[in-house]
Design a protein around this motif. Structure first.
Motif, short mmCIF file in Angstrom:
data_model
loop_
_atom_site.label_atom_id
_atom_site.label_comp_id
_atom_site.label_asym_id
_atom_site.label_seq_id
_atom_site.Cartn_x
_atom_site.Cartn_y
_atom_site.Cartn_z
N ARG A 57 115.41 73.99 -13.71
CA ARG A 57 113.83 73.42 -14.01
C ARG A 57 113.78 73.07 -12.38
NH1 ARG A 57 114.44 70.86 -19.70
NH2 ARG A 57 113.98 72.15 -20.43
N ILE A 58 114.93 72.38 -11.26
CA ILE A 58 114.03 72.03 -9.77
C ILE A 58 114.07 73.72 -9.39
CG2 ILE A 58 114.83 70.85 -7.74
CD1 ILE A 58 116.00 68.39 -9.79
N LYS A 59 114.87 73.80 -9.41
CA LYS A 59 115.16 75.33 -8.82
C LYS A 59 113.30 76.28 -9.31
CE LYS A 59 119.82 77.46 -7.46
NZ LYS A 59 120.69 78.48 -7.68
N LEU A 60 113.61 76.24 -10.70
CA LEU A 60 111.82 76.94 -11.30
C LEU A 60 110.60 75.96 -10.09
CD1 LEU A 60 110.68 78.95 -12.82
CD2 LEU A 60 110.09 76.56 -14.58
N VAL A 61 110.90 75.10 -10.25
CA VAL A 61 109.79 74.34 -9.65
C VAL A 61 109.67 75.00 -8.28
CG1 VAL A 61 109.07 72.03 -8.08
CG2 VAL A 61 109.14 72.76 -11.28
N LEU A 62 111.15 74.93 -7.42
CA LEU A 62 110.54 75.26 -6.48
C LEU A 62 110.89 76.49 -5.99
CD1 LEU A 62 114.00 73.09 -4.24
CD2 LEU A 62 111.19 72.81 -4.03
N SER A 63 110.47 77.32 -6.84
CA SER A 63 110.65 79.14 -6.56
C SER A 63 108.81 79.10 -6.82
CB SER A 63 111.46 79.60 -7.68
OG SER A 63 112.62 79.28 -7.55
N GLU A 64 108.49 78.66 -7.59
CA GLU A 64 107.50 78.73 -7.96
C GLU A 64 105.81 78.00 -6.96
OE1 GLU A 64 106.21 75.73 -11.47
OE2 GLU A 64 106.88 77.43 -12.99
N ARG A 65 106.62 77.26 -6.02
CA ARG A 65 105.94 75.92 -4.93
C ARG A 65 106.34 77.66 -3.87
NH1 ARG A 65 107.87 70.12 -3.93
NH2 ARG A 65 106.35 69.57 -6.67
N ALA A 66 107.69 78.12 -3.86
CA ALA A 66 107.72 79.12 -2.74
C ALA A 66 107.21 80.84 -3.03
CB ALA A 66 109.10 79.49 -2.63
N ILE A 67 106.46 80.36 -3.93
CA ILE A 67 105.22 81.51 -4.58
C ILE A 67 104.78 81.33 -4.17
CG2 ILE A 67 104.73 83.56 -6.42
CD1 ILE A 67 107.57 82.64 -7.88
#
Length: 148
Positions: free
Chosen positions: A121-131
């Motif tokens: 989930r941390i990776k998911l949140v960071l991916s959302e921020r990157a997008i």
């Protein structure tokens, strides 16, 4: 991976006492109110094993981190939480191998799944921020760091 990501975004905060928080796909610099404790009292190899418990006692565990909770965290808090979870994952793997050698089972095997889900989930949140970053070059660079 997260250290590179935090270093990439930290200049946006401009001051040491400010941290980035994402609100509705926008970075906002806010004052940090608390921090995580990243080290335990144990040092050396003792950090890789659980403290001994009574015979019938199960280790106390918390809940897994939800994505909604993680979205409210700053970059630095997510970075620290990643390493806390990484240490917990390593400790659980060491404890599992030690108990397997003795022919025992982990007292609470759901802990491993909670740690794994929280890290995903941390990776998911960071991916959302990157997008959400408008510059495609920076966005791609951040996604590459997250997935490395």
């Amino acid at each position: 991976m997260l250290r590179q990501l935090a270093a990439f975004c930290r200049p946006l905060a401009q001051q040491q006492s400010l941290h980035l928080v994402w609100q509705r796909s926008t970075a906002v610099a806010v004052q940090s109110k608390r921090s995580f404790q990243c080290t335990s009292g144990a040092h050396g190899l003792e950090e890789f094993f659980e403290a001994p418990l009574a015979e019938a006692e199960k280790p106390r565990t918390g809940k897994e981190w939800k994505a909604a909770d993680l979205r409210r965290k700053s970059w630095d808090d997510l970075h620290k939480l990643w390493y806390v979870l990484l240490k917990e994952r390593n400790m659980l793997a060491s404890e599992q191998m030690r108990r397997k050698a003795r022919g025992e089972k982990l007292p609470n095997p759901s802990r491993t799944a909670k740690v794994r889900k929280s890290m995903a989930r941390i990776k998911l949140v960071l991916s959302e921020r990157a997008i959400a970053i408008p510059d495609p070059v920076q966005s791609q660079a951040m996604r590459a760091m997250i997935n490395s």
